[in-house]
Design a protein around this motif. Structure first.
Motif, PDB file in Angstrom:
ATOM      1  N   ALA A  72      31.154 -21.685 -47.319  1.00 21.38           N
ATOM      2  CA  ALA A  72      32.358 -22.234 -46.698  1.00 21.38           C
ATOM      3  C   ALA A  72      32.301 -22.079 -45.185  1.00 21.38           C
ATOM      4  CB  ALA A  72      33.599 -21.541 -47.258  1.00 21.38           C
ATOM      5  N   ALA A  73      31.842 -20.906 -44.719  1.00 25.23           N
ATOM      6  CA  ALA A  73      31.712 -20.695 -43.279  1.00 25.23           C
ATOM      7  C   ALA A  73      30.727 -21.688 -42.666  1.00 25.23           C
ATOM      8  CB  ALA A  73      31.258 -19.262 -43.002  1.00 25.23           C
ATOM      9  N   ALA A  74      29.667 -22.010 -43.411  1.00 25.90           N
ATOM     10  CA  ALA A  74      28.669 -22.959 -42.911  1.00 25.90           C
ATOM     11  C   ALA A  74      29.268 -24.352 -42.755  1.00 25.90           C
ATOM     12  CB  ALA A  74      27.472 -23.005 -43.854  1.00 25.90           C
ATOM     13  N   ARG A  75      30.156 -24.750 -43.678  1.00 28.68           N
ATOM     14  CA  ARG A  75      30.802 -26.065 -43.549  1.00 28.68           C
ATOM     15  C   ARG A  75      31.651 -26.125 -42.287  1.00 28.68           C
ATOM     16  NH1 ARG A  75      33.667 -28.107 -48.873  1.00 28.68           N
ATOM     17  NH2 ARG A  75      33.389 -30.093 -47.783  1.00 28.68           N
ATOM     18  N   VAL A  76      32.368 -25.039 -42.013  1.00 26.07           N
ATOM     19  CA  VAL A  76      33.200 -25.014 -40.810  1.00 26.07           C
ATOM     20  C   VAL A  76      32.325 -25.015 -39.557  1.00 26.07           C
ATOM     21  CG1 VAL A  76      34.998 -23.788 -39.551  1.00 26.07           C
ATOM     22  CG2 VAL A  76      35.003 -23.762 -42.048  1.00 26.07           C
ATOM     23  N   ARG A  77      31.288 -24.195 -39.557  1.00 23.12           N
ATOM     24  CA  ARG A  77      30.433 -24.114 -38.370  1.00 23.12           C
ATOM     25  C   ARG A  77      29.693 -25.420 -38.122  1.00 23.12           C
ATOM     26  NH1 ARG A  77      27.451 -18.365 -37.506  1.00 23.12           N
ATOM     27  NH2 ARG A  77      26.912 -19.506 -35.592  1.00 23.12           N
ATOM     28  N   SER A  78      29.333 -26.125 -39.178  1.00 26.47           N
ATOM     29  CA  SER A  78      28.711 -27.431 -39.000  1.00 26.47           C
ATOM     30  C   SER A  78      29.668 -28.382 -38.290  1.00 26.47           C
ATOM     31  CB  SER A  78      28.301 -27.998 -40.362  1.00 26.47           C
ATOM     32  OG  SER A  78      27.721 -29.277 -40.212  1.00 26.47           O
ATOM     33  N   SER A  79      30.924 -28.389 -38.720  1.00 23.29           N
ATOM     34  CA  SER A  79      31.929 -29.226 -38.064  1.00 23.29           C
ATOM     35  C   SER A  79      32.150 -28.792 -36.617  1.00 23.29           C
ATOM     36  CB  SER A  79      33.262 -29.141 -38.809  1.00 23.29           C
ATOM     37  OG  SER A  79      33.141 -29.570 -40.144  1.00 23.29           O
ATOM     38  N   ARG A  80      32.162 -27.489 -36.402  1.00 25.47           N
ATOM     39  CA  ARG A  80      32.433 -26.961 -35.061  1.00 25.47           C
ATOM     40  C   ARG A  80      31.298 -27.259 -34.088  1.00 25.47           C
ATOM     41  NH1 ARG A  80      33.468 -20.572 -34.164  1.00 25.47           N
ATOM     42  NH2 ARG A  80      31.225 -20.572 -34.644  1.00 25.47           N
ATOM     43  N   SER A  81      30.092 -27.504 -34.604  1.00 21.96           N
ATOM     44  CA  SER A  81      28.963 -27.755 -33.719  1.00 21.96           C
ATOM     45  C   SER A  81      29.219 -28.960 -32.810  1.00 21.96           C
ATOM     46  CB  SER A  81      27.680 -27.958 -34.533  1.00 21.96           C
ATOM     47  OG  SER A  81      27.751 -29.139 -35.329  1.00 21.96           O
ATOM     48  N   ILE A  82      29.826 -30.019 -33.357  1.00 24.16           N
ATOM     49  CA  ILE A  82      30.110 -31.202 -32.551  1.00 24.16           C
ATOM     50  C   ILE A  82      31.196 -30.909 -31.523  1.00 24.16           C
ATOM     51  CG2 ILE A  82      30.927 -33.592 -32.637  1.00 24.16           C
ATOM     52  CD1 ILE A  82      28.098 -33.145 -33.660  1.00 24.16           C
ATOM     53  N   LEU A  83      32.136 -30.062 -31.891  1.00 26.49           N
ATOM     54  CA  LEU A  83      33.171 -29.647 -30.952  1.00 26.49           C
ATOM     55  C   LEU A  83      32.546 -28.926 -29.760  1.00 26.49           C
ATOM     56  CD1 LEU A  83      36.121 -29.094 -30.138  1.00 26.49           C
ATOM     57  CD2 LEU A  83      36.051 -27.104 -31.652  1.00 26.49           C
ATOM     58  N   PHE A  84      31.638 -27.991 -30.029  1.00 27.81           N
ATOM     59  CA  PHE A  84      30.976 -27.280 -28.940  1.00 27.81           C
ATOM     60  C   PHE A  84      30.181 -28.254 -28.061  1.00 27.81           C
ATOM     61  CE2 PHE A  84      31.046 -23.085 -31.409  1.00 27.81           C
ATOM     62  CZ  PHE A  84      32.001 -22.534 -30.569  1.00 27.81           C
ATOM     63  N   LEU A  85      29.580 -29.263 -28.676  1.00 24.46           N
ATOM     64  CA  LEU A  85      28.847 -30.250 -27.893  1.00 24.46           C
ATOM     65  C   LEU A  85      29.782 -30.955 -26.918  1.00 24.46           C
ATOM     66  CD1 LEU A  85      26.188 -31.802 -27.396  1.00 24.46           C
ATOM     67  CD2 LEU A  85      26.954 -33.429 -29.129  1.00 24.46           C
ATOM     68  N   SER A  86      30.957 -31.367 -27.396  1.00 18.81           N
ATOM     69  CA  SER A  86      31.919 -32.047 -26.526  1.00 18.81           C
ATOM     70  C   SER A  86      32.372 -31.140 -25.391  1.00 18.81           C
ATOM     71  CB  SER A  86      33.134 -32.500 -27.340  1.00 18.81           C
ATOM     72  OG  SER A  86      32.772 -33.485 -28.287  1.00 18.81           O
ATOM     73  N   LEU A  87      32.467 -29.845 -25.665  1.00 18.88           N
ATOM     74  CA  LEU A  87      32.891 -28.891 -24.646  1.00 18.88           C
ATOM     75  C   LEU A  87      31.763 -28.515 -23.687  1.00 18.88           C
ATOM     76  CD1 LEU A  87      35.087 -26.579 -26.887  1.00 18.88           C
ATOM     77  CD2 LEU A  87      35.898 -27.973 -24.975  1.00 18.88           C
ATOM     78  N   GLY A  88      30.567 -29.035 -23.938  1.00 22.30           N
ATOM     79  CA  GLY A  88      29.444 -28.790 -23.045  1.00 22.30           C
ATOM     80  C   GLY A  88      28.639 -27.544 -23.356  1.00 22.30           C
ATOM     81  N   ASP A  89      28.947 -26.870 -24.461  1.00 16.94           N
ATOM     82  CA  ASP A  89      28.223 -25.648 -24.832  1.00 16.94           C
ATOM     83  C   ASP A  89      27.140 -26.012 -25.843  1.00 16.94           C
ATOM     84  OD1 ASP A  89      27.323 -23.145 -25.515  1.00 16.94           O
ATOM     85  OD2 ASP A  89      29.324 -22.250 -25.641  1.00 16.94           O
ATOM     86  N   THR A  90      26.021 -26.503 -25.349  1.00 20.58           N
ATOM     87  CA  THR A  90      24.972 -27.013 -26.227  1.00 20.58           C
ATOM     88  C   THR A  90      24.283 -25.894 -27.003  1.00 20.58           C
ATOM     89  OG1 THR A  90      23.455 -26.995 -24.341  1.00 20.58           O
ATOM     90  CG2 THR A  90      24.557 -29.073 -24.846  1.00 20.58           C
ATOM     91  N   ASP A  91      24.174 -24.712 -26.388  1.00 23.50           N
ATOM     92  CA  ASP A  91      23.568 -23.584 -27.113  1.00 23.50           C
ATOM     93  C   ASP A  91      24.403 -23.228 -28.343  1.00 23.50           C
ATOM     94  OD1 ASP A  91      21.500 -23.417 -25.302  1.00 23.50           O
ATOM     95  OD2 ASP A  91      22.416 -21.808 -24.126  1.00 23.50           O
ATOM     96  N   ALA A  92      25.725 -23.163 -28.173  1.00 32.21           N
ATOM     97  CA  ALA A  92      26.602 -22.847 -29.301  1.00 32.21           C
ATOM     98  C   ALA A  92      26.576 -23.959 -30.337  1.00 32.21           C
ATOM     99  CB  ALA A  92      28.025 -22.611 -28.810  1.00 32.21           C
ATOM    100  N   ALA A  93      26.475 -25.203 -29.890  1.00 29.56           N
ATOM    101  CA  ALA A  93      26.435 -26.330 -30.817  1.00 29.56           C
ATOM    102  C   ALA A  93      25.228 -26.234 -31.737  1.00 29.56           C
ATOM    103  CB  ALA A  93      26.416 -27.651 -30.039  1.00 29.56           C
ATOM    104  N   LEU A  94      24.050 -26.022 -31.154  1.00 27.21           N
ATOM    105  CA  LEU A  94      22.837 -25.922 -31.965  1.00 27.21           C
ATOM    106  C   LEU A  94      22.837 -24.651 -32.814  1.00 27.21           C
ATOM    107  CD1 LEU A  94      19.934 -27.226 -29.705  1.00 27.21           C
ATOM    108  CD2 LEU A  94      20.693 -28.167 -31.890  1.00 27.21           C
ATOM    109  N   ALA A  95      23.394 -23.580 -32.287  1.00 30.30           N
ATOM    110  CA  ALA A  95      23.442 -22.334 -33.055  1.00 30.30           C
ATOM    111  C   ALA A  95      24.283 -22.510 -34.313  1.00 30.30           C
ATOM    112  CB  ALA A  95      24.008 -21.203 -32.196  1.00 30.30           C
TER     113      ALA A  95
END
Length: 275
Positions: A72-95
């Motif tokens: 379940a945490a992985a599903r949320v983090r997968s969704s959050r990755s695109i959010l981090f990309l929009s915010l400019g945090d590419t390291d967090a997005a890929l992580a």
């Protein structure tokens, strides 16, 4: 939770009609676990451009479920990755996307690979992005997730547009448009129209590009927030600039910068300031 509770349907509703979803969220919040409420609300906030609120909601969701249910945490983090990309945090997005890839299978894995593809595209790592999408395609086909398939074909089409592979781009964007019709999704249809405009602009057909952009704007008018609309306006400005219509392009850029700043779409904001 109610007996007929379906989290996947809530996720789709949050993505398809985010403003309406947020308006009625209070009616369903008490039926959800904390992590579920944070996730679906975060998705809707992300789609309406309220990125910092979305980050907080998804962060609470991850904190609530991480030690209990890694999938379940992985599903949320997968969704959050695109959010981090929009915010400019590419390291967090890929992580987030890479961590999620260790825990997801089948359709969820396909959706995550599709997300990784988007991140890599936006980082300019186009061939790696296409490889991720190639891994996602059979997983989503086997899962029968037509909406995710439509998004995937759209992203592949845009990447081929950037790379100058016009015929491949047309093939994938046409499939994205077909799937938008098949799933009766105005949001997906609007995005497909916009992506076709992006392709025609890259191919040098400015009238066709602007016609697609106009159609997309009409379809998306009541479905996306100011930040997402501003992102679309930047693509229109780029087409106008490439056609030598610099005053019109500048007017569109200036119109977009304030909205992008407010929505904190940092990567696209940087692109806008470079135009």
């Amino acid at each position: 939770m109610t007996e007929n509770f379906d989290l996947d349907r809530l996720v789709e509703a949050a993505l398809a009609e985010p403003e309406e979803f947020l308006a009625r969220f209070g009616q369903i919040a008490d039926t959800l676990d904390d992590w579920q409420a944070g996730w679906v609300r975060g998705l809707a906030l992300r789609e309406t451009g309220r990125l910092r609120e979305a980050e907080a909601a998804m962060g609470q969701a991850v904190d609530a479920i991480l030690e209990i249910d890694p999938v379940a945490a992985a599903r949320v983090r997968s969704s959050r990755s695109i959010l981090f990309l929009s915010l400019g945090d590419t390291d967090a997005a890929l992580a987030d996307a890479d961590w999620a890839a260790q825990h997801l299978i089948d359709g969820d894995a396909g959706r995550n690979e599709s997300q990784r593809g988007i991140i890599l595209f936006r980082l300019g790592r186009h061939l790696e992005g296409l490889d991720a999408c190639a891994r996602a395609l059979p997983l989503l086909e086997q899962a029968g997730d037509l909406k995710a398939l439509g998004r995937l074909h759209g992203n592949i089409g845009v990447t081929h547009s950037v790379l100058g592979n016009v015929e491949s781009a047309r093939e994938h964007l046409a499939e994205a448009a077909r799937l938008a019709r098949e799933t009766d999704s105005p949001l997906a249809a609007g995005i497909a129209e916009h992506n076709l405009g992006f392709l025609e602009g890259r191919a040098g057909d400015v009238p066709a590009a602007l016609a697609h952009f106009d159609a997309a704007e009409e379809l998306l008018r009541d479905l996306v927030g100011p930040g997402r609309k501003a992102v679309a306006t930047i693509d229109r400005a780029e087409v106008l600039a490439d056609a030598g219509l610099l005053e019109d392009a500048l007017a569109h850029v200036e119109q977009s910068i304030a909205a992008l700043s407010e929505a904190e779409e940092r990567i696209v904001l940087a692109e806008a300031r470079l135009l």
